[in-house]
Design an enzyme around this catalytic site. Structure first.
Site, PDB file in Angstrom:
ATOM      1  N   ASN A   8       0.866  -1.215  -0.120  1.00  0.00           N
ATOM      2  CA  ASN A   8       0.110  -0.094   0.034  1.00  0.00           C
ATOM      3  C   ASN A   8       0.938   1.370  -0.084  1.00  0.00           C
ATOM      4  OD1 ASN A   8      -1.864   1.996   0.407  1.00  0.00           O
ATOM      5  ND2 ASN A   8      -2.654   1.093   2.229  1.00  0.00           N
ATOM      6  N   ARG A  89      -2.258  -2.068  -3.622  1.00  0.00           N
ATOM      7  CA  ARG A  89      -3.479  -1.374  -3.619  1.00  0.00           C
ATOM      8  C   ARG A  89      -3.321  -0.147  -4.535  1.00  0.00           C
ATOM      9  NH1 ARG A  89      -4.973   3.031   0.887  1.00  0.00           N
ATOM     10  NH2 ARG A  89      -6.977   3.297   0.527  1.00  0.00           N
ATOM     11  N   HIS A 177     -12.319   2.468   0.040  1.00  0.00           N
ATOM     12  CA  HIS A 177     -12.486   1.343   1.048  1.00  0.00           C
ATOM     13  C   HIS A 177     -13.162  -0.022   0.575  1.00  0.00           C
ATOM     14  CE1 HIS A 177     -12.472   4.768   4.264  1.00  0.00           C
ATOM     15  NE2 HIS A 177     -11.262   4.352   4.286  1.00  0.00           N
ATOM     16  N   HIS A 204     -16.636   1.184   8.126  1.00  0.00           N
ATOM     17  CA  HIS A 204     -15.374   1.470   8.186  1.00  0.00           C
ATOM     18  C   HIS A 204     -14.783   2.447   8.819  1.00  0.00           C
ATOM     19  CE1 HIS A 204     -11.370   0.460   6.599  1.00  0.00           C
ATOM     20  NE2 HIS A 204     -11.237   1.734   6.929  1.00  0.00           N
ATOM     21  N   GLY A 206     -12.256   4.424  10.351  1.00  0.00           N
ATOM     22  CA  GLY A 206     -10.612   4.815  10.708  1.00  0.00           C
ATOM     23  C   GLY A 206     -10.435   6.128  10.596  1.00  0.00           C
ATOM     24  N   ARG A 237     -11.416  15.117   8.133  1.00  0.00           N
ATOM     25  CA  ARG A 237     -12.521  15.171   7.120  1.00  0.00           C
ATOM     26  C   ARG A 237     -13.716  15.504   7.380  1.00  0.00           C
ATOM     27  NH1 ARG A 237     -11.040  10.098   3.686  1.00  0.00           N
ATOM     28  NH2 ARG A 237      -8.763  10.029   4.305  1.00  0.00           N
ATOM     29  N   ASP A 279      -7.488  11.943  17.010  1.00  0.00           N
ATOM     30  CA  ASP A 279      -7.445  10.646  17.542  1.00  0.00           C
ATOM     31  C   ASP A 279      -8.739  10.268  18.446  1.00  0.00           C
ATOM     32  OD1 ASP A 279      -6.502   8.307  18.751  1.00  0.00           O
ATOM     33  OD2 ASP A 279      -4.542   8.762  17.954  1.00  0.00           O
ATOM     34  N   GLU A 330     -13.161  -1.248  15.158  1.00  0.00           N
ATOM     35  CA  GLU A 330     -12.959  -2.253  15.911  1.00  0.00           C
ATOM     36  C   GLU A 330     -12.299  -2.209  17.466  1.00  0.00           C
ATOM     37  OE1 GLU A 330      -9.397  -3.892  13.537  1.00  0.00           O
ATOM     38  OE2 GLU A 330     -10.246  -3.719  11.892  1.00  0.00           O
ATOM     39  N   GLU A 382      -7.315  -5.927   4.598  1.00  0.00           N
ATOM     40  CA  GLU A 382      -7.294  -5.617   3.315  1.00  0.00           C
ATOM     41  C   GLU A 382      -6.023  -6.431   2.515  1.00  0.00           C
ATOM     42  OE1 GLU A 382      -7.744  -1.894   5.134  1.00  0.00           O
ATOM     43  OE2 GLU A 382      -8.706  -1.112   3.306  1.00  0.00           O
TER      44      GLU A 382
HETATM   45  P1  ADP Z   1      -6.355   4.559   8.769  1.00  0.00           P
HETATM   46  O1  ADP Z   1      -6.026   3.154   8.240  1.00  0.00           O
HETATM   47  O2  ADP Z   1      -7.799   5.175   8.201  1.00  0.00           O
HETATM   48  O3  ADP Z   1      -5.226   5.633   8.934  1.00  0.00           O
HETATM   49  P2  ADP Z   1      -7.139   3.130  11.168  1.00  0.00           P
HETATM   50  O4  ADP Z   1      -8.114   2.127  10.754  1.00  0.00           O
HETATM   51  O5  ADP Z   1      -5.684   2.646  11.608  1.00  0.00           O
HETATM   52  O6  ADP Z   1      -6.967   4.430  10.061  1.00  0.00           O
HETATM   53  O7  ADP Z   1      -7.872   3.697  12.281  1.00  0.00           O
HETATM   54  C1  ADP Z   1      -7.341   4.969  12.966  1.00  0.00           C
HETATM   55  C2  ADP Z   1      -8.354   5.344  14.166  1.00  0.00           C
HETATM   56  O8  ADP Z   1      -8.270   4.427  15.156  1.00  0.00           O
HETATM   57  C3  ADP Z   1      -7.564   6.515  14.967  1.00  0.00           C
HETATM   58  O9  ADP Z   1      -8.541   7.660  15.306  1.00  0.00           O
HETATM   59  C4  ADP Z   1      -7.550   5.885  16.169  1.00  0.00           C
HETATM   60  O10 ADP Z   1      -7.676   6.653  17.236  1.00  0.00           O
HETATM   61  C5  ADP Z   1      -8.585   4.886  16.320  1.00  0.00           C
HETATM   62  N1  ADP Z   1      -8.243   3.929  17.215  1.00  0.00           N
HETATM   63  C6  ADP Z   1      -7.119   3.050  17.277  1.00  0.00           C
HETATM   64  N2  ADP Z   1      -6.774   2.486  18.565  1.00  0.00           N
HETATM   65  C7  ADP Z   1      -7.959   2.638  19.144  1.00  0.00           C
HETATM   66  C8  ADP Z   1      -8.508   2.297  20.555  1.00  0.00           C
HETATM   67  N3  ADP Z   1      -7.903   1.529  21.347  1.00  0.00           N
HETATM   68  N4  ADP Z   1      -9.743   2.843  20.912  1.00  0.00           N
HETATM   69  C9  ADP Z   1     -10.274   3.863  20.194  1.00  0.00           C
HETATM   70  N5  ADP Z   1      -9.741   4.345  18.758  1.00  0.00           N
HETATM   71  C10 ADP Z   1      -8.924   3.498  18.585  1.00  0.00           C
END
Ligand code: ADP
Length: 396
Positions: A8, A89, A177, A204, A206, A237, A279, A330, A382
Site C-alpha cells: 500500500n 493497492r 475502502h 469502516h 478509521g 475530513r 485521535d 474495531e 485488506e
Molecule cells: P487509517 O487506516 O484510516 O489511517 P485506522 O483504521 O488505523 O486508520 O484507524 C485510526 C483510528 O483508530 C484513529 O482515530 C485511532 O484513534 C483509532 N483507534 C486506534 N486504536 C484505538 C482504540 N484502542 N480505541 C479507540 N480508537 C482507536
C-alpha cells in the site's frame, strides 16, 4: 507454499506485508514513513521481533530496496527468488475496473490516466509499483479501492448536477475502502451462515470513514463519493456539508477553493470540532473527563453515521447485520455504543453493552439475543484480499 507481498504505497509512506499462501501466515509486516526525508522511519515486525530504523530514505525505490534487503538480512526468506508475486493497492480504478487486474503496460497507463480523479493517490500507488517492478521480476496485480462499488445503480452513483458533468468529467459517486467493505461483508455473511440472501451494512471507521450497504454480497450504496471527502464525519475530513460553504469561504477568507478543500480534508471532522486532536483515543479521554467538546464531537460523529445507516436500512428494506471495522470500529467501544444507542428506538437494533466492552482481535457478535439485527465487530484485512486476488489472477 507461495509468498506474496501486499503493498500500500502512499505519497510519503509504504505499508507492506509478506504473506504465505494458502496458510495466510504473515511472515513480516511493516511500514516506511516520511519517505523523502532525512529522518524517515523504517519499521518491520516478524515473529516476536520488531525492528525500527530512522535514516534518510529519499524515495520509494530506496524504501523498497531496504525492505527487500531486510527480508534476507533477517532471514525471513533465504533469497528474493522465493517471492512469487506482488499485489498493489490502487485507490482509483474509475469505471474501468470493477475487479482486480494483472498490471500490464496498458493497465499502468490506465492507472496513470485515472490520476486526474485521484491526484494524491494513484501517482503514489504507481511509484510503489514501479519500484517493486524494478527489483522483482514477478507478476504484479492491482487491487482497486473503488472496484467493489462498481455495482451501484445509476440513481445511486449520479449526482443531481448537469448530466454532462458525468459524461465529460466523470463526476459521479465512486466510493472507496472497497477492499475492506468487501472483506468484512463477506466475513459477516459467513458469520450469518451463508444465507442465500443478506442485507449487511458495514461501517469502516478509521481515520477515513465510510459506510456501505451490501445486498446479497454486492455493494449497492456507499457514503464516500467522487472523492474520499464525502459522507460521514471523519478524523480530519468534514464528510458531507452544504457545498455553498466552499464559495462562501473562498470569498470570506480570501483563499482559493483548493485551500478551502485543504481545510475540509485536513482540519475538519473530529479535529475541527474537538480541536485538540483527531485521535479517537484522545476523544475517549476527553469523554472520561466529561469534556463538553468531546461529548459534542462524539454526538456529531455518531449522528452522521446513524443518518447514513438509517437511510441504508430503508434502501435495503431491512438489515441482517451491522458491521464495525477499522481502528475506531474495531477498538472504540464508546463510539460503537453511541451509534447503536441511536439506532435502537426506530429499529430495535440492540447492543449487548457488556459484550461490546470486551477487547478482542476476533470477529464477534455484540448484539443481544433479541436485537433485530446482529451487531458484529470484524477486524478488516485488506492485505489478505490483495494477496488472495493476486494468487487467483496469477494462478499461483
Ligand atoms: P487509517 O487506516 O484510516 O489511517 P485506522 O483504521 O488505523 O486508520 O484507524 C485510526 C483510528 O483508530 C484513529 O482515530 C485511532 O484513534 C483509532 N483507534 C486506534 N486504536 C484505538 C482504540 N484502542 N480505541 C479507540 N480508537 C482507536
Amino acid at each position: 507454499m507461495a509468498k506474496i507481498i501486499a503493498v500500500n504505497a502512499g505519497s510519503s509512506s509504504l505499508k507492506f506485508q509478506l504473506l504465505e499462501m494458502p496458510s495466510q501466515d504473515a511472515l513480516v509486516s511493516g511500514v516506511v514513513e516520511r519517505i523523502g526525508m532525512e529522518d524517515a522511519i523504517f519499521s518491520i515486525k516478524f515473529g516476536e521481533q520488531k525492528v525500527k530504523e530512522v535514516c534518510p530514505i529519499l524515495d520509494h525505490e530506496v524504501a523498497v530496496n531496504m525492505l527487500l534487503e531486510a527480508l534476507t538480512k533477517y532471514e525471513i526468506i533465504s533469497s528474493l527468488e522465493e517471492i512469487d508475486a506482488v499485489g498493489h493497492r490502487v485507490v482509483h480504478g474509475g469505471e474501468k475496473y470493477a475487479q482486480s487486474v494483472i498490471i500490464t503496460d496498458e493497465v499502468e497507463k490506465e492507472i496513470e490516466a485515472l490520476s486526474s480523479l485521484a491526484p494524491l493517490h494513484n501517482p503514489a500507488n504507481l511509484i510503489g509499483y514501479r519500484a517493486f517492478k524494478k527489483n522483482l521480476n514477478v507478476g504484479h496485480v492491482a487491487v482497486f479501492d473503488t472496484a467493489f462499488h462498481q455495482t451501484m445503480a445509476p440513481e445511486i452513483f449520479l449526482y443531481p448536477i448537469p448530466y454532462e458533468m458525468y459524461t465529460k468529467y466523470g463526476i459521479r459517486k465512486y466510493g472507496f475502502h472497497g477492499t475492506s467493505h468487501y472483506y468484512v461483508s463477506k466475513t459477516a455473511i459467513e458469520f450469518l451462515g451463508n444465507p442465500a440472501e443478506s442485507k449487511i451494512i458495514t461501517c469502516h471507521l478509521g481515520n477515513g470513514a465510510s459506510i456501505c450497504a451490501v445486498k446479497n454480497g454486492v455493494s449497492v450504496n456507499t457514503s464516500m463519493g467522487f472523492t474520499p471527502l464525502a459522507g460521514v464525519m471523519m478524523g480530519t475530513r468534514s464528510g458531507d456539508i452544504d457545498p455553498s460553504i466552499v464559495p462562501f469561504l473562498v470569498e470570506k477568507m480570501g483563499v482559493t477553493a483548493q485551500e478551502v478543500g485543504d481545510i475540509l480534508n485536513k482540519k475538519s471532522g473530529m479535529l475541527g470540532i474537538y480541536e485538540k486532536s483527531n485521535d479517537a483515543r484522545d476523544i475517549e479521554d476527553g469523554l472520561n473527563a466529561n469534556d463538553a467538546r468531546a461529548e459534542l464531537t462524539l454526538a456529531m460523529y455518531a449522528d452522521r453515521i446513524v443518518q447514513t445507516v438509517g437511510g441504508y436500512i430503508a434502501q435495503l428494506g431491512g438489515v441482517d447485520a451491522i458491521v464495525f471495522t477499522a481502528g475506531i470500529g474495531e477498538n472504540g467501544a464508546i463510539f460503537r455504543q453511541a451509534v447503536c444507542d441511536r439506532l435502537k428506538g426506530a429499529f430495535n437494533i440492540d447492543m449487548d453493552t457488556e459484550a461490546n466492552k470486551v477487547r478482542s482481535g476476533e470477529p464477534r457478535d455484540v448484539s443481544t439475543a433479541t436485537s433485530s439485527a446482529k451487531i458484529l465487530v470484524i477486524p478488516t484485512d485488506e492485505e489478505l484480499v490483495i494477496v488472495q486476488d493476486t494468487v487467483k489472477l496469477l494462478n499461483i
